[in-house]
Design a protein around this motif. Structure first.
Motif, PDB file in Angstrom:
ATOM      1  N   GLY A 179      49.810  14.027  38.402  1.00 43.93           N
ATOM      2  CA  GLY A 179      48.540  14.224  39.095  1.00 43.93           C
ATOM      3  C   GLY A 179      48.654  14.786  40.491  1.00 43.93           C
ATOM      4  O   GLY A 179      47.651  14.931  41.194  1.00 43.93           O
ATOM      5  N   ILE A 180      49.857  15.123  40.936  1.00 42.04           N
ATOM      6  CA  ILE A 180      50.046  15.667  42.284  1.00 42.04           C
ATOM      7  C   ILE A 180      49.544  17.101  42.362  1.00 42.04           C
ATOM      8  O   ILE A 180      48.941  17.510  43.355  1.00 42.04           O
ATOM      9  N   LEU A 181      49.793  17.886  41.310  1.00 40.70           N
ATOM     10  CA  LEU A 181      49.338  19.275  41.252  1.00 40.70           C
ATOM     11  C   LEU A 181      48.281  19.450  40.170  1.00 40.70           C
ATOM     12  O   LEU A 181      48.262  18.701  39.186  1.00 40.70           O
ATOM     13  N   VAL A 182      47.434  20.450  40.362  1.00 39.73           N
ATOM     14  CA  VAL A 182      46.375  20.761  39.397  1.00 39.73           C
ATOM     15  C   VAL A 182      46.800  22.001  38.604  1.00 39.73           C
ATOM     16  O   VAL A 182      47.156  23.025  39.197  1.00 39.73           O
ATOM     17  N   PRO A 183      46.775  21.954  37.263  1.00 37.57           N
ATOM     18  CA  PRO A 183      47.124  23.140  36.468  1.00 37.57           C
ATOM     19  C   PRO A 183      46.139  24.275  36.711  1.00 37.57           C
ATOM     20  O   PRO A 183      44.953  24.041  36.983  1.00 37.57           O
ATOM     21  N   ILE A 227      56.418  18.086  36.254  1.00 41.11           N
ATOM     22  CA  ILE A 227      56.402  16.653  36.573  1.00 41.11           C
ATOM     23  C   ILE A 227      55.247  16.346  37.525  1.00 41.11           C
ATOM     24  O   ILE A 227      54.520  15.356  37.350  1.00 41.11           O
ATOM     25  N   LYS A 228      55.051  17.189  38.528  1.00 41.32           N
ATOM     26  CA  LYS A 228      53.974  16.962  39.502  1.00 41.32           C
ATOM     27  C   LYS A 228      52.602  17.096  38.861  1.00 41.32           C
ATOM     28  O   LYS A 228      51.654  16.404  39.249  1.00 41.32           O
ATOM     29  N   MET A 229      52.469  17.969  37.859  1.00 47.73           N
ATOM     30  CA  MET A 229      51.183  18.064  37.154  1.00 47.73           C
ATOM     31  C   MET A 229      50.962  16.835  36.280  1.00 47.73           C
ATOM     32  O   MET A 229      49.839  16.321  36.184  1.00 47.73           O
ATOM     33  N   MET A 230      52.024  16.339  35.636  1.00 43.07           N
ATOM     34  CA  MET A 230      51.876  15.158  34.773  1.00 43.07           C
ATOM     35  C   MET A 230      51.585  13.897  35.575  1.00 43.07           C
ATOM     36  O   MET A 230      50.992  12.953  35.051  1.00 43.07           O
ATOM     37  N   ALA A 242      42.139  11.505  37.452  1.00 41.57           N
ATOM     38  CA  ALA A 242      42.210  10.034  37.399  1.00 41.57           C
ATOM     39  C   ALA A 242      43.533   9.567  37.999  1.00 41.57           C
ATOM     40  O   ALA A 242      44.213   8.719  37.439  1.00 41.57           O
ATOM     41  N   ARG A 243      43.870  10.135  39.146  1.00 43.58           N
ATOM     42  CA  ARG A 243      45.189   9.883  39.727  1.00 43.58           C
ATOM     43  C   ARG A 243      45.367   8.408  40.106  1.00 43.58           C
ATOM     44  O   ARG A 243      46.415   7.830  39.869  1.00 43.58           O
ATOM     45  N   GLN A 244      44.348   7.812  40.690  1.00 44.22           N
ATOM     46  CA  GLN A 244      44.466   6.414  41.101  1.00 44.22           C
ATOM     47  C   GLN A 244      44.605   5.498  39.891  1.00 44.22           C
ATOM     48  O   GLN A 244      45.429   4.576  39.894  1.00 44.22           O
ATOM     49  N   ILE A 295      51.981   4.384  35.589  1.00 45.32           N
ATOM     50  CA  ILE A 295      53.187   5.210  35.610  1.00 45.32           C
ATOM     51  C   ILE A 295      54.084   4.766  36.760  1.00 45.32           C
ATOM     52  O   ILE A 295      53.617   4.231  37.760  1.00 45.32           O
ATOM     53  N   GLY A 296      55.379   4.986  36.582  1.00 38.08           N
ATOM     54  CA  GLY A 296      56.347   4.765  37.655  1.00 38.08           C
ATOM     55  C   GLY A 296      57.069   6.075  37.909  1.00 38.08           C
ATOM     56  O   GLY A 296      57.325   6.838  36.976  1.00 38.08           O
ATOM     57  N   VAL A 297      57.366   6.342  39.174  1.00 34.64           N
ATOM     58  CA  VAL A 297      57.992   7.614  39.543  1.00 34.64           C
ATOM     59  C   VAL A 297      59.192   7.356  40.444  1.00 34.64           C
ATOM     60  O   VAL A 297      59.091   6.583  41.407  1.00 34.64           O
ATOM     61  N   VAL A 298      60.327   7.989  40.117  1.00 37.75           N
ATOM     62  CA  VAL A 298      61.525   7.902  40.955  1.00 37.75           C
ATOM     63  C   VAL A 298      62.049   9.307  41.189  1.00 37.75           C
ATOM     64  O   VAL A 298      62.387  10.025  40.238  1.00 37.75           O
ATOM     65  N   PHE A 299      62.072   9.723  42.460  1.00 40.42           N
ATOM     66  CA  PHE A 299      62.656  11.002  42.837  1.00 40.42           C
ATOM     67  C   PHE A 299      63.979  10.721  43.531  1.00 40.42           C
ATOM     68  O   PHE A 299      64.015  10.062  44.581  1.00 40.42           O
ATOM     69  N   GLY A 300      65.067  11.223  42.938  1.00 37.30           N
ATOM     70  CA  GLY A 300      66.399  10.902  43.440  1.00 37.30           C
ATOM     71  C   GLY A 300      66.633  11.278  44.878  1.00 37.30           C
ATOM     72  O   GLY A 300      67.422  10.644  45.571  1.00 37.30           O
TER      73      GLY A 300
END
Length: 334
Positions: free
Chosen positions: A72-76, A67-70, A91-93, A99-104
């Protein structure tokens, strides 16, 4: 058209080895030794626009890393990953606009401020026009019933209310993909059903692609038509929920209502999994004998009021898959 393309992605974490004692500390300054841990190993899949996909696996399987790679938080470490046609970490910005992200278990809300202030800040960050912001705020406020607490500080909200706000805020800027990590964790039954119904609706009507990680199999069963299962960094299944149930669901759940408390039932292939007094739930493994033969045998020995036969639920199927994977891992380690 694919909205996410993952091709041979691998992620390796490198951890530098520390040596004990003063001499070890000095040695660490001049000698760099490290261990490597593969979190994701050569995974390939694609997700189409408007698809809802569950991304599952036991703890430590590599779900959060993917999820973090998809996002853009982590680099493969190796492989090719495209989200909306772009490489996420490069192209993270730009990607964050779509994209929208929700971490419970992590919040993007301002704890001491009213909910509306967090929404206003989101509008500023994403440079939303007044008309788009107000239209979306009204839309999601109505669907998620936010109006009764939108002026309250976030710290005064219940967990269910806070999660509804998190999801609404993740959708305010009209993302094409919604990443959800444990969105129903800790919620009561009613709150979970409200979240699931809402996610089904936006996936169906707004064609928002959903990538969902969760340990609650009911979320997968009710929201996602497809699931990807990973274990120790490897992908072990990619297909429909029903297909997995057919492949591994060689069990039946039988609920028997007895007129009086029965003695212990000892029939090969039958296991009592829930005892609620006169209402008992048994798990039947497929064998030479049919479920009906076994039920008839029980009925010949006990007074039965009613019987209900069901396919094994998705929790049972997933548990069986995890046990099978665990056995394979132990065999490979020998």
């Amino acid at each position: 058209m694919s909205i996410i393309d993952v091709n041979g992605i691998t992620k390796v974490y490198r951890q530098y080895k520390r040596f004990p004692g003063l001499v070890g500390s000095l040695r660490s300054l001049v000698t760099r030794q490290y261990t490597e841990e593969v979190a994701v190993r050569d995974i390939t899949f694609s997700i189409k626009e408007g698809e809802a996909v569950g991304y599952l696996g036991p703890n430590g399987a590599g779900k959060s890393t993917m999820i973090k790679m998809m996002t853009g938080i982590l680099v493969p470490t190796s492989g090719e990953l495209r989200v909306l046609g772009l490489t996420p970490h490069e192209a993270r910005q730009h990607n964050s606009q779509h994209i929208g992200v929700v971490f419970g278990q992590r919040s993007q809300l301002w704890w001491d401020l009213p909910v509306r202030d967090s929404f206003d800040l989101h509008k500023y960050i994403y440079k939303l026009s007044d008309s788009t912001y107000q239209k979306n705020l009204n839309y999601y406020s109505n669907l998620l019933a936010l109006s009764s607490f939108i002026e309250k500080p976030v710290r005064q909200l219940s967990l269910g209310q806070r999660m509804r706000v998190e999801i609404a805020m993740a959708l305010l800027h009209d993302p094409k993909i919604l990443f959800l990590d444990e969105p129903t964790i800790g919620l009561d039954v009613i709150a979970k059903e409200q979240i699931r119904e809402f996610l089904r609706m936006i996936n169906r009507e707004k064609k928002v692609s959903i990538v969902l990680t969760t340990h609650d199999m009911k979320d997968i069963e009710e929201i996602c038509h497809r699931m990807i299962v990973v274990n120790k960094g490897n992908m072990v299944y990619d297909g429909s929920v029903e297909q997995l149930r057919t492949t591994l669901g060689d069990q039946r759940q039988v609920i028997i209502y007895f007129r009086e408390e029965p003695k212990v039932i000892e029939i090969p292939g039958i296991k009592l999994i829930k005892d609620e007094g006169l209402r008992k739930t048994y798990l039947f493994e497929k064998s030479d004998r049919t479920v009906f033969d076994c039920v008839n045998q029980i009925a010949s020995e006990h007074l039965i009021e009613d019987v209900s036969i069901e396919s094994a639920d998705i929790d049972t199927v997933i548990r069986k898959l995890y046990r099978k994977l665990d056995e394979e891992n132990r065999t490979n380690e020998l």
